[in-house]
Design a protein around this motif. Structure first.
Motif, PDB file in Angstrom:
ATOM      1  N   VAL A   1      50.886 -31.801 -36.705  1.00 55.79           N
ATOM      2  CA  VAL A   1      49.610 -31.104 -36.742  1.00 55.79           C
ATOM      3  C   VAL A   1      48.576 -32.072 -37.289  1.00 55.79           C
ATOM      4  CG1 VAL A   1      48.343 -29.170 -37.738  1.00 55.79           C
ATOM      5  CG2 VAL A   1      50.743 -28.884 -37.098  1.00 55.79           C
ATOM      6  N   ARG A   2      47.532 -32.270 -36.526  1.00 56.13           N
ATOM      7  CA  ARG A   2      46.475 -33.190 -36.946  1.00 56.13           C
ATOM      8  C   ARG A   2      45.531 -32.505 -37.924  1.00 56.13           C
ATOM      9  NH1 ARG A   2      47.309 -37.624 -34.142  1.00 56.13           N
ATOM     10  NH2 ARG A   2      45.480 -38.677 -34.964  1.00 56.13           N
ATOM     11  N   CYS A   3      45.074 -33.252 -38.900  1.00 57.77           N
ATOM     12  CA  CYS A   3      44.120 -32.747 -39.874  1.00 57.77           C
ATOM     13  C   CYS A   3      42.784 -32.477 -39.172  1.00 57.77           C
ATOM     14  CB  CYS A   3      43.925 -33.765 -40.999  1.00 57.77           C
ATOM     15  SG  CYS A   3      42.643 -33.304 -42.194  1.00 57.77           S
ATOM     16  N   PRO A   4      42.212 -31.278 -39.319  1.00 56.09           N
ATOM     17  CA  PRO A   4      40.936 -30.989 -38.668  1.00 56.09           C
ATOM     18  C   PRO A   4      39.754 -31.704 -39.335  1.00 56.09           C
ATOM     19  CG  PRO A   4      41.615 -29.131 -39.994  1.00 56.09           C
ATOM     20  CD  PRO A   4      42.746 -30.123 -40.036  1.00 56.09           C
ATOM     21  N   ARG A   5      39.972 -32.293 -40.497  1.00 55.22           N
ATOM     22  CA  ARG A   5      38.887 -32.981 -41.202  1.00 55.22           C
ATOM     23  C   ARG A   5      38.839 -34.479 -40.878  1.00 55.22           C
ATOM     24  NH1 ARG A   5      40.563 -28.799 -44.242  1.00 55.22           N
ATOM     25  NH2 ARG A   5      38.960 -27.442 -45.077  1.00 55.22           N
ATOM     26  N   CYS A   6      40.006 -35.165 -40.956  1.00 59.30           N
ATOM     27  CA  CYS A   6      40.000 -36.624 -40.743  1.00 59.30           C
ATOM     28  C   CYS A   6      40.799 -37.049 -39.515  1.00 59.30           C
ATOM     29  CB  CYS A   6      40.519 -37.349 -41.991  1.00 59.30           C
ATOM     30  SG  CYS A   6      42.303 -37.193 -42.236  1.00 59.30           S
TER      31      CYS A   6
ATOM     32  N   LEU B   1      49.845 -22.917 -44.167  1.00 55.09           N
ATOM     33  CA  LEU B   1      49.031 -23.748 -45.050  1.00 55.09           C
ATOM     34  C   LEU B   1      49.602 -25.159 -45.035  1.00 55.09           C
ATOM     35  CD1 LEU B   1      46.718 -23.974 -47.074  1.00 55.09           C
ATOM     36  CD2 LEU B   1      48.342 -23.346 -48.879  1.00 55.09           C
ATOM     37  N   ARG B   2      48.743 -26.130 -44.765  1.00 55.12           N
ATOM     38  CA  ARG B   2      49.159 -27.527 -44.665  1.00 55.12           C
ATOM     39  C   ARG B   2      48.258 -28.392 -45.544  1.00 55.12           C
ATOM     40  NH1 ARG B   2      52.812 -28.224 -40.465  1.00 55.12           N
ATOM     41  NH2 ARG B   2      52.566 -30.463 -40.655  1.00 55.12           N
ATOM     42  N   ARG B   3      48.682 -29.632 -45.731  1.00 59.68           N
ATOM     43  CA  ARG B   3      47.874 -30.615 -46.469  1.00 59.68           C
ATOM     44  C   ARG B   3      47.959 -31.938 -45.728  1.00 59.68           C
ATOM     45  NH1 ARG B   3      49.487 -30.922 -52.235  1.00 59.68           N
ATOM     46  NH2 ARG B   3      51.419 -31.669 -51.352  1.00 59.68           N
ATOM     47  N   CYS B   4      46.829 -32.616 -45.708  1.00 59.30           N
ATOM     48  CA  CYS B   4      46.752 -33.931 -45.089  1.00 59.30           C
ATOM     49  C   CYS B   4      47.137 -34.960 -46.154  1.00 59.30           C
ATOM     50  CB  CYS B   4      45.330 -34.189 -44.590  1.00 59.30           C
ATOM     51  SG  CYS B   4      45.113 -35.825 -43.868  1.00 59.30           S
ATOM     52  N   ARG B   5      48.065 -35.841 -45.807  1.00 61.66           N
ATOM     53  CA  ARG B   5      48.467 -36.889 -46.737  1.00 61.66           C
ATOM     54  C   ARG B   5      47.450 -38.031 -46.775  1.00 61.66           C
ATOM     55  NH1 ARG B   5      54.148 -36.225 -44.326  1.00 61.66           N
ATOM     56  NH2 ARG B   5      55.206 -34.911 -45.843  1.00 61.66           N
ATOM     57  N   ALA B   6      46.602 -38.122 -45.771  1.00 56.99           N
ATOM     58  CA  ALA B   6      45.600 -39.197 -45.715  1.00 56.99           C
ATOM     59  C   ALA B   6      44.377 -38.854 -46.564  1.00 56.99           C
ATOM     60  CB  ALA B   6      45.194 -39.480 -44.270  1.00 56.99           C
ATOM     61  N   CYS B   7      43.783 -37.682 -46.340  1.00 54.10           N
ATOM     62  CA  CYS B   7      42.573 -37.317 -47.097  1.00 54.10           C
ATOM     63  C   CYS B   7      42.868 -36.348 -48.238  1.00 54.10           C
ATOM     64  CB  CYS B   7      41.506 -36.749 -46.159  1.00 54.10           C
ATOM     65  SG  CYS B   7      41.866 -35.109 -45.480  1.00 54.10           S
ATOM     66  N   LEU B   8      44.116 -35.879 -48.309  1.00 58.90           N
ATOM     67  CA  LEU B   8      44.611 -34.988 -49.366  1.00 58.90           C
ATOM     68  C   LEU B   8      44.007 -33.588 -49.345  1.00 58.90           C
ATOM     69  CD1 LEU B   8      44.830 -37.500 -52.338  1.00 58.90           C
ATOM     70  CD2 LEU B   8      46.621 -36.834 -50.735  1.00 58.90           C
ATOM     71  N   GLU B   9      43.298 -33.247 -48.276  1.00 57.46           N
ATOM     72  CA  GLU B   9      42.673 -31.923 -48.172  1.00 57.46           C
ATOM     73  C   GLU B   9      43.668 -30.898 -47.620  1.00 57.46           C
ATOM     74  OE1 GLU B   9      39.595 -30.724 -49.005  1.00 57.46           O
ATOM     75  OE2 GLU B   9      39.262 -32.654 -49.985  1.00 57.46           O
TER      76      GLU B   9
ATOM     77  N   ASP C   1      49.298 -37.433 -40.255  1.00 62.65           N
ATOM     78  CA  ASP C   1      50.157 -37.480 -41.441  1.00 62.65           C
ATOM     79  C   ASP C   1      49.869 -36.264 -42.308  1.00 62.65           C
ATOM     80  OD1 ASP C   1      51.937 -38.231 -43.393  1.00 62.65           O
ATOM     81  OD2 ASP C   1      50.676 -39.844 -44.197  1.00 62.65           O
ATOM     82  N   THR C   2      50.431 -35.115 -41.895  1.00 60.32           N
ATOM     83  CA  THR C   2      50.215 -33.863 -42.612  1.00 60.32           C
ATOM     84  C   THR C   2      51.559 -33.242 -42.951  1.00 60.32           C
ATOM     85  OG1 THR C   2      50.115 -32.455 -40.640  1.00 60.32           O
ATOM     86  CG2 THR C   2      48.042 -33.475 -41.371  1.00 60.32           C
ATOM     87  N   GLU C   3      51.539 -32.339 -43.922  1.00 64.94           N
ATOM     88  CA  GLU C   3      52.763 -31.648 -44.323  1.00 64.94           C
ATOM     89  C   GLU C   3      52.485 -30.165 -44.486  1.00 64.94           C
ATOM     90  OE1 GLU C   3      54.102 -32.807 -48.242  1.00 64.94           O
ATOM     91  OE2 GLU C   3      52.043 -32.945 -48.975  1.00 64.94           O
ATOM     92  N   GLU C   4      53.515 -29.370 -44.239  1.00 69.29           N
ATOM     93  CA  GLU C   4      53.404 -27.934 -44.408  1.00 69.29           C
ATOM     94  C   GLU C   4      53.684 -27.587 -45.863  1.00 69.29           C
ATOM     95  OE1 GLU C   4      56.273 -24.683 -42.867  1.00 69.29           O
ATOM     96  OE2 GLU C   4      54.690 -24.886 -41.345  1.00 69.29           O
TER      97      GLU C   4
END
Length: 165
Positions: free
Chosen positions: A125-130, A149-157, A134-137
């Motif tokens: 799942v791609r981060c909608p912000r950046c 609910l997920r979190r982006c490992r790149a931007c941490l959002e 590299d995201t995790e559930e």
């Protein structure tokens, strides 16, 4: 009062109560609008069995159509075929991403029984912000059962993701 707009045009403006950036048409829940004289019959399909938003969708459709001058409105629930995230329009997927919610990918194609697995499915799942992949559930369920609910490992959002069904 006779309406100068079609019932389908009015119904197409009604938004989803849980994803208000989407219309019911964008979401693929609005199936059919039949207008005969002053009577309107609208068919909608729930995103999943027991969806708590169905009563609100029905009320919002009735309110919009009666407010537009249609004298009689009936909203029917259609269960077959079952709704799929593939029914979300490309415009709807764009609106989700713009609102910071990752849109679903293609729904899995299954025939027959769904196998039981004890591990969570792996999905990219791609981060909608950046736009990082590299995201995790964090949680299989978010504010509603149809989102994770997920979190982006790149931007941490953190962000929500509409799950593929």
């Amino acid at each position: 009062m006779v309406s100068t707009v079609t019932a389908a045009a009015v119904a197409a403006t009604v938004t989803d109560p849980e994803l208000p950036m989407l219309t019911l048409a964008d979401l693929g829940v609005l199936r059919e609008v039949d207008e005969t004289g002053g009577r309107v019959v609208v068919s909608i399909t729930p995103t999943y069995t027991g969806c708590p938003a169905m009563d609100t969708m029905r009320d919002d459709l009735e309110h919009a159509l009666l407010g537009a001058g249609f004298a009689e409105v009936e909203v029917r629930t259609v269960l077959e075929p079952a709704w799929s995230t593939d029914w979300i329009s490309e415009n709807g997927k764009r609106k989700l991403a713009e609102a910071g919610i990752a849109p679903p990918g293609r729904a899995p194609r299954r025939s027959g029984p769904i196998p039981l697995t004890l591990s969570a499915p792996v999905s990219r799942v791609r981060c909608p912000r950046c736009d990082s992949a590299d995201t995790e559930e964090l949680s299989r369920f978010s504010a509603t059962a149809c989102k994770a609910l997920r979190r982006c490992r790149a931007c941490l959002e953190p962000f929500e993701h509409v799950k593929e069904i």
